[in-house]
Design a protein around this motif. Structure first.
Motif, mmCIF file in Angstrom:
data_model
loop_
_atom_site.group_PDB
_atom_site.id
_atom_site.type_symbol
_atom_site.label_atom_id
_atom_site.label_comp_id
_atom_site.label_asym_id
_atom_site.label_seq_id
_atom_site.Cartn_x
_atom_site.Cartn_y
_atom_site.Cartn_z
ATOM 1 N N GLY A 156 -22.692 -9.408 3.192
ATOM 2 C CA GLY A 156 -22.195 -9.345 4.568
ATOM 3 C C GLY A 156 -20.679 -9.439 4.654
ATOM 4 N N ILE A 157 -20.095 -10.396 3.937
ATOM 5 C CA ILE A 157 -18.629 -10.552 3.946
ATOM 6 C C ILE A 157 -17.966 -9.336 3.321
ATOM 7 C CG2 ILE A 157 -16.700 -11.921 3.079
ATOM 8 C CD1 ILE A 157 -18.299 -13.255 5.320
ATOM 9 N N GLY A 158 -18.538 -8.822 2.228
ATOM 10 C CA GLY A 158 -17.973 -7.640 1.585
ATOM 11 C C GLY A 158 -17.963 -6.436 2.502
ATOM 12 N N LEU A 159 -19.054 -6.236 3.246
ATOM 13 C CA LEU A 159 -19.118 -5.126 4.196
ATOM 14 C C LEU A 159 -18.062 -5.266 5.287
ATOM 15 C CD1 LEU A 159 -22.993 -4.690 4.644
ATOM 16 C CD2 LEU A 159 -21.401 -3.024 3.657
ATOM 17 N N LEU A 160 -17.961 -6.464 5.857
ATOM 18 C CA LEU A 160 -17.025 -6.679 6.968
ATOM 19 C C LEU A 160 -15.572 -6.479 6.538
ATOM 20 C CD1 LEU A 160 -18.596 -9.809 8.715
ATOM 21 C CD2 LEU A 160 -18.524 -7.457 9.578
ATOM 22 N N ILE A 161 -15.185 -7.096 5.431
ATOM 23 C CA ILE A 161 -13.788 -7.001 5.003
ATOM 24 C C ILE A 161 -13.493 -5.611 4.443
ATOM 25 C CG2 ILE A 161 -12.080 -7.917 3.363
ATOM 26 C CD1 ILE A 161 -13.263 -10.641 3.800
ATOM 27 N N GLY A 162 -14.471 -4.996 3.788
ATOM 28 C CA GLY A 162 -14.282 -3.631 3.308
ATOM 29 C C GLY A 162 -14.042 -2.662 4.457
ATOM 30 N N ILE A 163 -14.833 -2.778 5.511
ATOM 31 C CA ILE A 163 -14.653 -1.915 6.695
ATOM 32 C C ILE A 163 -13.327 -2.218 7.377
ATOM 33 C CG2 ILE A 163 -15.556 -1.418 9.008
ATOM 34 C CD1 ILE A 163 -18.384 -1.893 7.846
ATOM 35 N N PHE A 164 -13.010 -3.506 7.500
ATOM 36 C CA PHE A 164 -11.751 -3.921 8.122
ATOM 37 C C PHE A 164 -10.553 -3.303 7.392
ATOM 38 C CE2 PHE A 164 -8.238 -7.081 8.159
ATOM 39 C CZ PHE A 164 -7.932 -7.043 9.514
ATOM 40 N N SER A 216 -6.825 3.905 7.506
ATOM 41 C CA SER A 216 -7.357 5.233 7.841
ATOM 42 C C SER A 216 -6.390 5.980 8.749
ATOM 43 C CB SER A 216 -8.715 5.079 8.535
ATOM 44 O OG SER A 216 -8.545 4.488 9.826
ATOM 45 N N GLN A 217 -6.716 7.229 9.040
ATOM 46 C CA GLN A 217 -5.888 8.039 9.923
ATOM 47 C C GLN A 217 -6.307 7.918 11.386
ATOM 48 O OE1 GLN A 217 -6.240 11.860 7.712
ATOM 49 N NE2 GLN A 217 -4.016 11.754 7.502
ATOM 50 N N SER A 218 -7.061 6.866 11.681
ATOM 51 C CA SER A 218 -7.460 6.613 13.063
ATOM 52 C C SER A 218 -6.318 5.926 13.812
ATOM 53 C CB SER A 218 -8.712 5.733 13.096
ATOM 54 O OG SER A 218 -8.407 4.439 12.609
ATOM 55 N N ASP A 219 -6.557 5.635 15.087
ATOM 56 C CA ASP A 219 -5.541 4.952 15.899
ATOM 57 C C ASP A 219 -5.262 3.536 15.390
ATOM 58 O OD1 ASP A 219 -5.417 7.185 17.495
ATOM 59 O OD2 ASP A 219 -6.854 6.427 18.967
ATOM 60 N N TYR A 220 -6.205 2.979 14.648
ATOM 61 C CA TYR A 220 -6.032 1.613 14.154
ATOM 62 C C TYR A 220 -5.401 1.560 12.761
ATOM 63 C CZ TYR A 220 -9.364 0.746 17.924
ATOM 64 O OH TYR A 220 -9.988 0.706 19.145
ATOM 65 N N GLY A 221 -5.122 2.707 12.189
ATOM 66 C CA GLY A 221 -4.629 2.749 10.824
ATOM 67 C C GLY A 221 -3.123 2.583 10.716
ATOM 68 N N CYS A 280 -14.769 0.694 0.368
ATOM 69 C CA CYS A 280 -13.464 1.358 0.256
ATOM 70 C C CYS A 280 -13.540 2.630 -0.583
ATOM 71 C CB CYS A 280 -12.434 0.399 -0.356
ATOM 72 S SG CYS A 280 -12.083 -1.050 0.658
ATOM 73 N N GLY A 281 -14.393 2.634 -1.602
ATOM 74 C CA GLY A 281 -14.505 3.798 -2.457
ATOM 75 C C GLY A 281 -15.259 4.949 -1.830
ATOM 76 N N ASN A 282 -15.992 4.660 -0.769
ATOM 77 C CA ASN A 282 -16.769 5.710 -0.098
ATOM 78 C C ASN A 282 -16.283 5.946 1.330
ATOM 79 O OD1 ASN A 282 -19.313 6.449 -1.912
ATOM 80 N ND2 ASN A 282 -18.932 4.256 -2.135
ATOM 81 N N LYS A 283 -14.976 5.704 1.548
ATOM 82 C CA LYS A 283 -14.430 5.804 2.907
ATOM 83 C C LYS A 283 -14.598 7.207 3.496
ATOM 84 C CE LYS A 283 -10.248 4.464 1.635
ATOM 85 N NZ LYS A 283 -10.180 4.478 0.158
ATOM 86 N N VAL A 284 -14.425 8.228 2.672
ATOM 87 C CA VAL A 284 -14.567 9.602 3.156
ATOM 88 C C VAL A 284 -16.026 9.890 3.511
ATOM 89 C CG1 VAL A 284 -14.293 12.038 2.569
ATOM 90 C CG2 VAL A 284 -12.566 10.399 1.852
ATOM 91 N N ILE A 304 -18.252 7.837 4.582
ATOM 92 C CA ILE A 304 -18.677 7.174 5.819
ATOM 93 C C ILE A 304 -17.828 7.590 7.021
ATOM 94 C CG2 ILE A 304 -19.613 5.188 4.586
ATOM 95 C CD1 ILE A 304 -17.120 3.627 5.248
ATOM 96 N N GLY A 305 -16.976 8.611 6.818
ATOM 97 C CA GLY A 305 -16.255 9.196 7.943
ATOM 98 C C GLY A 305 -14.886 8.629 8.220
ATOM 99 N N MET A 306 -14.313 7.878 7.285
ATOM 100 C CA MET A 306 -12.971 7.318 7.457
ATOM 101 C C MET A 306 -11.964 8.195 6.710
ATOM 102 S SD MET A 306 -12.987 4.496 9.301
ATOM 103 C CE MET A 306 -14.134 3.242 9.881
ATOM 104 N N LYS A 307 -11.279 9.068 7.398
ATOM 105 C CA LYS A 307 -10.328 9.958 6.751
ATOM 106 C C LYS A 307 -9.026 9.223 6.447
ATOM 107 C CE LYS A 307 -12.092 14.202 8.853
ATOM 108 N NZ LYS A 307 -11.762 15.399 9.675
ATOM 109 N N CYS A 308 -8.489 9.499 5.242
ATOM 110 C CA CYS A 308 -7.236 8.882 4.821
ATOM 111 C C CYS A 308 -6.300 9.958 4.275
ATOM 112 C CB CYS A 308 -7.486 7.824 3.744
ATOM 113 S SG CYS A 308 -8.446 6.410 4.328
ATOM 114 N N ASN A 309 -5.014 9.671 4.344
ATOM 115 C CA ASN A 309 -4.019 10.597 3.825
ATOM 116 C C ASN A 309 -4.221 10.797 2.325
ATOM 117 O OD1 ASN A 309 -1.140 10.901 2.455
ATOM 118 N ND2 ASN A 309 -1.021 11.832 4.501
#
Length: 406
Positions: free
Chosen positions: A200-208, A214-219, A258-262, A264-269
């Motif tokens: 649970g902690i790994g999921l939360l901090i990994g997503i955070f 990411s290239q979102s508004d929060y990135g 973090c390794g599967n960010k793309v 799960i839909g998290m685009k990065c530069n």
């Protein structure tokens, strides 16, 4: 005194880095796994060699190197797990990382209990220490020799998953030994709590962390992605441990996110991602170098040669009974993966032991654990034998079995 301590740490770091670079260069020249040379460098510099590098077992420096190094290497192992690739073999990986770890732990524990007279709970602790395979060894080997992707991803993913599961199992048995409360129900509850909190902690901090780069508004931290990897690995470990969960499991799961960010839909530069990978590899190399060289200095050959032949027989059972039984139990039920005999035989041979057993053994140093010398002797012998025998022949076995991707 403080200045003297600083100078000693600087001297130790200087020796480790120079020795590691020399060892790494020799490994590249002779196409050997670098961790094998790091281990030999540690032995050469340590008390049984030139005696210029003495690291006190159980010291804060050793615990820091082992804890930080292991958590970050597990994080990197999680990043290597590609969800899109392992979809086909997820059943095998799940069985290898759960039932497989339990099989190895029980066989090693029962054999040690019979042959050495170790209490069963402590024998199971030993089994949990040496059961995990080693992503720090396997991932670089697979990158170097281009083992076929299906097999390489399965073994790499197994090594990362069972490191996390093995660490939880280790702390479960350690808690049982120190509390004196041996109960199957109690042990299962501890294991479930550590695992679930860690995941649970790994999921939360990994997503955070992923959202922030990411290239979102929060990135708004996307230009600091290399530092984010280190932050996520360490923070997930710290938070999970503070809340009573498995820090190593949390580091591993955050790495998977973090390794599967793309995926799960998290685009990065793309450029930032390349820099991040470079920094991750360099940091992992430094930590791997430090862990195995320090481990080499900690090896006590007096302990190893005590009960040498019995210990060797236990390791033989571990390699040639427990490992094949683990592989066939985990692969044969998975009809979807369509495993072939050459692939299963290769996985029977590839089970290098390294970072996690070294870290767990190092954590026991200085603790008042009964039969600690037996645990240390077998753990060190397992690391040395699997690295020198199996890691150095992985490419040869893969080639003979037709698993090198031409």
């Amino acid at each position: 005194m403080d200045v003297q301590i600083v100078h000693e740490i600087f001297f130790m770091a200087s020796l480790i880095f120079f020795g590691g670079m020399v060892g790494g260069a020799i490994a590249q020249k002779f196409e050997l796994p670098d961790v094998v040379l790091y281990l030999l460098v540690g032995i050469l510099l340590g008390p049984y060699g030139m005696n210029v590098l003495n690291v006190a077992n159980g010291s804060l420096t050793v615990k820091l190197i082992l804890t930080v190094g292991t958590s970050f290497i597990l994080y990197l192992g999680g990043r290597e797990v590609k969800i899109r690739v392992i979809k086909r073999v997820w059943v095998t990986i799940f069985l290898l990382s759960t039932i497989g770890v339990l099989i190895s732990t029980f066989i090693v524990g029962y054999t040690s209990h019979l042959l050495l007279g170790i209490p069963f709970s402590i024998a199971l602790l030993l089994g949990a220490i040496i059961s995990p395979t080693d992503p720090a060894t396997l991932v670089p080997i697979f990158k170097q020799y281009k083992i076929k992707k299906k097999v390489a991803q399965t073994v790499s993913s197994e090594s990362a998953f069972n490191d996390a599961v093995g660490s939880v199992l280790f702390f479960t048995f350690l808690n049982v030994i120190t509390s004196g409360h041996l109960s199957l129900e109690h042990s299962f509850v501890l294991f479930l709590k550590d695992t679930s909190f860690g995941i649970g902690i790994g999921l939360l901090i990994g997503i955070f962390g992923t959202v922030l780069i990411s290239q979102s508004d929060y990135g708004f931290l996307k230009n600091f992605s290399p530092i984010m990897s280190i932050f996520v690995a360490i923070t997930s470990y710290l938070v999970a441990e503070s809340l009573g969960g498995s820090g190593f499991m949390a580091s591993f799961v955050s790495g998977m996110v973090c390794g599967n960010k793309v995926y799960i839909g998290m685009k990065c530069n793309l450029e930032n991602r390349k820099v991040q990978e470079t920094v991750n590899e360099t940091t992992g190399l430094i930590l791997r170098m430090m862990i195995f060289i320090v481990l080499g200095t900690m090896i006590d050959f007096n302990i190893i040669f005590n009960h040498f032949w019995i210990n060797l027989f236990i390791i033989f059972i571990f390699m040639f009974v427990a490992r094949p039984l683990t592989i066939f139990t985990s692969t044969l039920p998975d009809g979807r993966a369509d495993w072939h005999w050459n692939e299963m035989l290769f996985m029977c041979w590839v089970r290098e032991t390294g970072v996690m057993p070294a870290a767990l053994t190092g954590m026991l140093m200085g603790m008042n654990i009964p039969y600690l010398s037996h645990i240390v002797g077998i753990a060190f012998m397992t690391i040395i034998i699997t690295l020198l025998v199996q890691a150095t022949t992985t490419n040869i076995v893969a080639d003979k079995l037709g698993l090198i991707d031409k």
